[in-house]
Scaffold this active site. Structure first.
Site, PDB file in Angstrom:
ATOM      1  N   LYS A 136     -39.897  45.177 -12.187  1.00  0.00           N
ATOM      2  CA  LYS A 136     -39.329  44.112 -12.537  1.00  0.00           C
ATOM      3  C   LYS A 136     -40.173  42.692 -12.751  1.00  0.00           C
ATOM      4  CE  LYS A 136     -36.086  46.192 -15.250  1.00  0.00           C
ATOM      5  NZ  LYS A 136     -36.141  47.489 -14.726  1.00  0.00           N
TER       6      LYS A 136
HETATM    7  C1  LIG Z   1     -34.472  48.458 -14.671  1.00  0.00           C
HETATM    8  C2  LIG Z   1     -33.656  48.447 -16.119  1.00  0.00           C
HETATM    9  C3  LIG Z   1     -31.956  49.350 -16.252  1.00  0.00           C
HETATM   10  C4  LIG Z   1     -31.890  50.136 -13.995  1.00  0.00           C
HETATM   11  O1  LIG Z   1     -32.245  48.566 -13.714  1.00  0.00           O
HETATM   12  P1  LIG Z   1     -32.531  48.998 -11.583  1.00  0.00           P
HETATM   13  O2  LIG Z   1     -32.201  47.696 -10.960  1.00  0.00           O
HETATM   14  O3  LIG Z   1     -33.029  50.073 -11.879  1.00  0.00           O
HETATM   15  O4  LIG Z   1     -30.625  49.544 -12.157  1.00  0.00           O
HETATM   16  C5  LIG Z   1     -30.819  48.720 -16.728  1.00  0.00           C
HETATM   17  N1  LIG Z   1     -31.023  48.103 -18.150  1.00  0.00           N
HETATM   18  C6  LIG Z   1     -32.820  48.311 -18.523  1.00  0.00           C
HETATM   19  C7  LIG Z   1     -33.232  48.439 -19.813  1.00  0.00           C
HETATM   20  C8  LIG Z   1     -33.973  48.182 -17.397  1.00  0.00           C
HETATM   21  O5  LIG Z   1     -35.188  47.514 -17.904  1.00  0.00           O
END
Ligand SMILES: *Cc1c(COP(=O)(O)O)cnc(C)c1O
Length: 381
Positions: A181
């Protein structure tokens, strides 16, 4: 080789981690957790924010705090990450998937009302690529039918809908700070909410079912087991890493945006020639350059293009396989209405390299390779 993603690292992370170690407190809710929380509160104008161990856990907290019970129905897009659904499935909910809009790849707000039944308890908009869902319609429906809104804003940190930060519009907003992210702590996330009534239960739920948060603030002299709970708070070491990134958010954003704009500008002639589709950002959305994707003619073209780019030293990837087509998706949910776009658009979509330290020359090279694949010799922009 041009990687698809590299975890962001701005330079101060190790100093802050050292500071956390030297402070003698590396468990949750330490100095850097507080700094990150304050940054989120002040920058995004949310009343409350709690750091969590992941966005998946933030979503789980939101499902608990929304009082989701076995047999309840929760509406969301099928074109999303498994965690969006898992968090509610763990509470025994049935997932009702609705189709997406082909322009933003977000849930089509105009299809939601028809999917609402007596069992519906929540709507879960996912802000794909950090581009906001059309929230006015979703919030109006939620108010009219007394439903909770849980925003999966995993990709939408520091992106906006009509001037309001994603994650602050619904009952709960869930962020991810995973290494893929925009801002990262390796694994981590946050849950945001605006109502005072959620605070006490949220703190208890996150602290193993105890009132330890009150104890730390000196509001009570000993903490006890008061309700069900789990452990959703991250180590301050991870928060120290994240704080360096949040401080540098303007720079991270600017560099990602420059890459995004370059892709968008130089791929436009190919879009105009009908070779691919580009992402659409509606006027109500201010995105955060989380992702740059293109959509090619069909899955076969996509497979060939991804392979071609790999041979040229460029790593590109496809994205979600619609949840309703997976075994668990069929077991735990159903698709409401017709799947006009979800499957078709997901099969055409591929993501191009995008990270903080990606150079503009590298992004330009990616575009050159795509031009070569299509044998396109039209204008450069
Ligand atoms: C990355 C992501 C998640 C999960 O995030 P984590 O921090 O890895 O649990 C959930 N929903 C979306 C849309 C994502 O892109």
């Amino acid at each position: 080789m041009i990687d698809f993603n590299r975890p962001p690292y701005v330079g101060k992370e190790l100093d802050y981690i050292k500071e956390a170690v030297e402070s003698g407190k590396i468990c949750g809710d330490g100095m850097f957790t507080r700094k990150c929380t304050e940054w989120i509160r002040d920058t995004l104008h949310t009343k409350y924010a709690l750091l969590t161990t992941s966005c998946t856990h933030a979503l789980e907290m939101a499902a608990y705090l929304s009082d989701i019970r076995p047999g309840d129905e929760v509406i969301m897009p099928s074109y999303t990450f498994v965690s969006t659904a898992d968090a509610f499935v763990l509470r025994g909910a049935r997932i009702v998937f609705v189709d997406i809009r082909p322009d933003t790849m977000n849930m089509d707000e105009n299809l939601i009302e028809d999917a609402i039944t007596e069992k519906t308890r929540a709507i879960v908009p996912v802000h794909y690529a950090g581009v906001a869902c059309e929230m006015d319609t979703i919030l109006e429906l939620a108010a009219r039918y007394h439903l909770k809104v849980v925003e999966d804003a995993a990709q939408g940190v520091h992106a906006y809908y009509k001037g309001r930060a994603l994650g602050t519009l619904g009952d709960f907003g869930c962020f991810s700070f995973h290494e893929t992210k925009n801002y990262s702590m390796g694994e981590g996330g946050a849950v945001l909410f605006q109502k005072d009534e959620y605070l006490e239960r949220a703190e208890i739920l996150r602290e193993k079912g105890t009132d330890r948060s009150k104890f730390f603030r000196g509001q009570i002299d000993k903490y006890t087991w008061v309700d069900y709970g789990s452990s959703y708070l991250p180590s301050d070491l991870n928060a120290a890493y994240l704080y360096a990134q949040l401080e540098a958010c303007e720079e991270i954003d600017a560099r990602r945006m420059a890459v995004w704009e370059l892709y968008h500008r130089t791929l436009r002639p190919l879009a105009e020639a009908g070779l691919l589709d580009q992402p659409v950002v509606p006027a109500y959305a201010k995105h955060n350059a989380h992702m740059y994707y293109i959509k090619v003619q069909d899955i076969d073209t996509r497979t060939r293009l991804i392979r071609f780019l790999r041979e040229k030293g460029v790593s590109s990837v496809f994205h979600y396989i619609p949840l309703h087509s997976a075994g668990a998706g069929r077991k735990f949910g159903r698709f409401h209405g017709e799947d006009v776009y979800t499957t078709r658009e997901s099969e055409r979509l591929m993501r191009l390299p995008m990270y903080y330290t990606l150079k503009l020359e590298e992004a330009a090279y990616v575009v050159d390779c795509i031009r070569e694949f299509f044998g396109f010799d039209g204008p450069k922009e």
